[in-house]
Scaffold this active site. Structure first.
Site, mmCIF file in Angstrom:
data_model
loop_
_atom_site.group_PDB
_atom_site.id
_atom_site.type_symbol
_atom_site.label_atom_id
_atom_site.label_comp_id
_atom_site.label_asym_id
_atom_site.label_seq_id
_atom_site.Cartn_x
_atom_site.Cartn_y
_atom_site.Cartn_z
ATOM 1 N N GLU A 79 -7.944 5.938 -6.731
ATOM 2 C CA GLU A 79 -6.982 6.174 -7.826
ATOM 3 C C GLU A 79 -7.662 6.888 -8.990
ATOM 4 O O GLU A 79 -7.253 6.805 -10.130
ATOM 5 C CB GLU A 79 -6.298 4.856 -8.201
ATOM 6 N N ASP B 141 0.840 4.381 -2.567
ATOM 7 C CA ASP B 141 0.758 5.814 -2.228
ATOM 8 C C ASP B 141 1.808 6.623 -2.990
ATOM 9 O O ASP B 141 1.517 7.705 -3.526
ATOM 10 C CB ASP B 141 0.969 6.017 -0.712
ATOM 11 N N HIS C 143 0.820 -1.220 0.000
ATOM 12 C CA HIS C 143 0.000 0.000 0.000
ATOM 13 C C HIS C 143 0.854 1.271 0.000
ATOM 14 O O HIS C 143 0.523 2.267 -0.657
ATOM 15 C CB HIS C 143 -0.922 -0.039 1.231
HETATM 16 N N1 LIG Z 1 -2.081 2.799 -2.026
HETATM 17 C C1 LIG Z 1 -3.294 3.299 -2.157
HETATM 18 N N2 LIG Z 1 -4.218 2.605 -2.831
HETATM 19 C C2 LIG Z 1 -5.439 3.090 -2.977
HETATM 20 C C3 LIG Z 1 -5.782 4.355 -2.458
HETATM 21 N N3 LIG Z 1 -7.090 4.588 -2.770
HETATM 22 C C4 LIG Z 1 -7.525 3.508 -3.451
HETATM 23 N N4 LIG Z 1 -6.539 2.607 -3.600
HETATM 24 C C5 LIG Z 1 -6.570 1.301 -4.238
HETATM 25 O O1 LIG Z 1 -6.815 1.427 -5.626
HETATM 26 C C6 LIG Z 1 -7.295 0.155 -6.075
HETATM 27 C C7 LIG Z 1 -8.366 0.364 -7.092
HETATM 28 O O2 LIG Z 1 -8.648 -0.878 -7.627
HETATM 29 P P1 LIG Z 1 -9.816 -1.145 -8.650
HETATM 30 O O3 LIG Z 1 -10.948 -0.217 -8.417
HETATM 31 O O4 LIG Z 1 -10.127 -2.610 -8.595
HETATM 32 O O5 LIG Z 1 -9.228 -0.751 -10.021
HETATM 33 P P2 LIG Z 1 -7.897 -1.166 -10.765
HETATM 34 O O6 LIG Z 1 -7.169 -2.272 -10.114
HETATM 35 O O7 LIG Z 1 -7.107 0.108 -10.953
HETATM 36 O O8 LIG Z 1 -8.407 -1.685 -12.116
HETATM 37 P P3 LIG Z 1 -8.955 -0.831 -13.324
HETATM 38 O O9 LIG Z 1 -9.397 0.504 -12.812
HETATM 39 O O10 LIG Z 1 -10.086 -1.623 -13.885
HETATM 40 O O11 LIG Z 1 -7.825 -0.724 -14.291
HETATM 41 C C8 LIG Z 1 -7.763 -0.605 -4.824
HETATM 42 O O12 LIG Z 1 -6.861 -1.646 -4.564
HETATM 43 C C9 LIG Z 1 -7.697 0.422 -3.717
HETATM 44 O O13 LIG Z 1 -7.304 -0.157 -2.483
HETATM 45 C C10 LIG Z 1 -4.793 5.075 -1.755
HETATM 46 O O14 LIG Z 1 -5.001 6.193 -1.258
HETATM 47 N N5 LIG Z 1 -3.573 4.522 -1.645
#
Ligand SMILES: Nc1nc2c(ncn2[C@@H]2O[C@H](COP(=O)(O)OP(=O)(O)OP(=O)(O)O)[C@@H](O)[C@H]2O)c(=O)[nH]1
Length: 342
Positions: free
Chosen positions: A261, A235, A231
């Site tokens: 994201e 970030d 994680h």
């Molecule tokens: N490190 C970190 N991860 C985050 C944060 N906010 C969201 N995420 C992660 O971003 C990821 C988003 O995953 P998904 O929505 O499945 O999308 P993806 O894996 O990017 O797949 P696609 O969008 O379909 O390409 C998740 O694992 C969340 O935990 C953050 O502030 N920090």
């Protein structure tokens, strides 16, 4: 303040005239004293009320007024009103100045008393105060001066504390304001700020009939980044992505972190062809800029983008929905691309 000082002085003049009328003192020096007092009050009053005293370091002329009353012609009535006079100094002067005024007051009042008692006994009426009573007044004055000086020190430090608390409060308010509109991780405007900007830009675009574009940017396979590198690395990737995109867009474009994201880019006065070109550049730059993770790993990122132009009469929610639909179209088509909503 100047008005209050003038009133005090007028009261004292009245008292001295009563004393002279009662035959307790020679009226001639009282007339001269009245003249000198009048000149002093008028000077101070005119300087303060005309604003001329604002050029001085002590615009309320506190020091001058105190010194004038202690050693000037008003010294005869100093004992009863000294406490009041010194109160002005407590709020207006520094402790150093107050110590100076206190010492000056003691010396000046003592000297005035000595002159009258020993060198001009004729100025005293037959039943005026004996030297022991004068000495007692001097002691009383010393007590008033010492306690005023002590009070000044306390007031001064309380005011300094208040000033520093005021500064800290202003900094805290500023920090709270920043926290309310900024995303802590990336430093970009947050969702709340973006919603407000969208509302403003929407109203402006509707009014001016200028084009308004909204792009939704979403990192591809970001879950895999977290799962593979952790994680904390995710970030770092988000921060790096935000910096890269921010470096590509114009100062007038508003880039915000929408959540997770996902990012939004609001482009006012921009036609779809120009917006698409800019976003293509963003996409290519992100793909060509590996993120350096702690530990030395180089991480490649790609981004998918959905872009929508505000249609006449369309709400921000509907515009956002179309940009979102375009983004998912871009994901479906294989990611790492920009898709313009129709
Ligand atoms: N490190 C970190 N991860 C985050 C944060 N906010 C969201 N995420 C992660 O971003 C990821 C988003 O995953 P998904 O929505 O499945 O999308 P993806 O894996 O990017 O797949 P696609 O969008 O379909 O390409 C998740 O694992 C969340 O935990 C953050 O502030 N920090």
């Amino acid at each position: 303040m100047a008005g209050l000082s003038a009133l005090l002085m007028l009261g004292c003049i009245g008292a001295m005239h009563l004393v002279a009328a009662a035959g307790l003192t020679d009226p001639v020096p009282v007339y001269w004293w009245t003249l000198a007092c009048g000149a002093g009050i008028t000077t101070v009053f005119v300087l303060i009320r005309s604003g001329a005293s604002r050029r001085f370091a002590d615009p309320s002329l506190t020091l001058f007024q105190i010194v004038y009353v202690i050693a000037g012609p008003a010294r005869g009535i100093a004992p009863p009103i000294l406490a009041v006079i010194m109160m002005f100094g407590v709020f207006g002067l520094t402790p150093r100045q107050m110590v100076g005024v206190a010492l000056y007051g003691l010396v000046a009042f003592g000297a005035a008393g000595a002159v009258v008692q020993w060198w001009h006994p004729a100025w005293l009426s037959p039943d005026s105060q004996p030297p022991a009573l004068s000495a007692a007044y001097l002691v009383m004055i010393a007590v008033v001066l010492a306690s005023s000086t002590f009070l000044t020190t306390r007031v001064h430090s309380a005011r300094a504390r208040l000033r520093s608390q005021k500064r800290e409060l202003a900094a805290a308010v500023e920090q709270i304001r920043e926290l309310a509109i900024r995303d802590e991780l990336t430093g970009l405007p947050n969702r709340r700020c973006m919603l407000e900007m969208m509302r403003l830009e929407h109203a402006r675009a509707q009014r001016s009939r200028q084009p308004l574009l909204l792009a939704q940017l979403d990192l591809d396979h970001f879950k895999a980044v977290n799962d593979t590198h952790g994680h904390a690395a995710g970030d770092v990737a988000l921060q790096s992505f935000a910096q890269t995109v921010h470096g590509c867009v114009r100062a007038s474009d508003l880039l915000a972190r929408w959540g997770g994201e996902e990012f939004l880019l609001l482009m006012a006065n921009t036609h779809p062809a120009d917006g698409t070109r800019l976003l293509e550049r963003v996409r290519a730059t992100v793909a060509a800029t590996p993120v350096a993770l702690p530990g030395g790993t180089q991480l490649s990122l790609t981004v998918s983008v959905g872009l929508a132009e505000l249609a006449p009469g369309e709400s921000t929610a509907a515009l956002l929905q179309r940009a979102d639909a375009a983004l998912y179209g871009a994901k479906r088509l294989g990611r790492n691309r920009v898709l313009l909503a129709h």
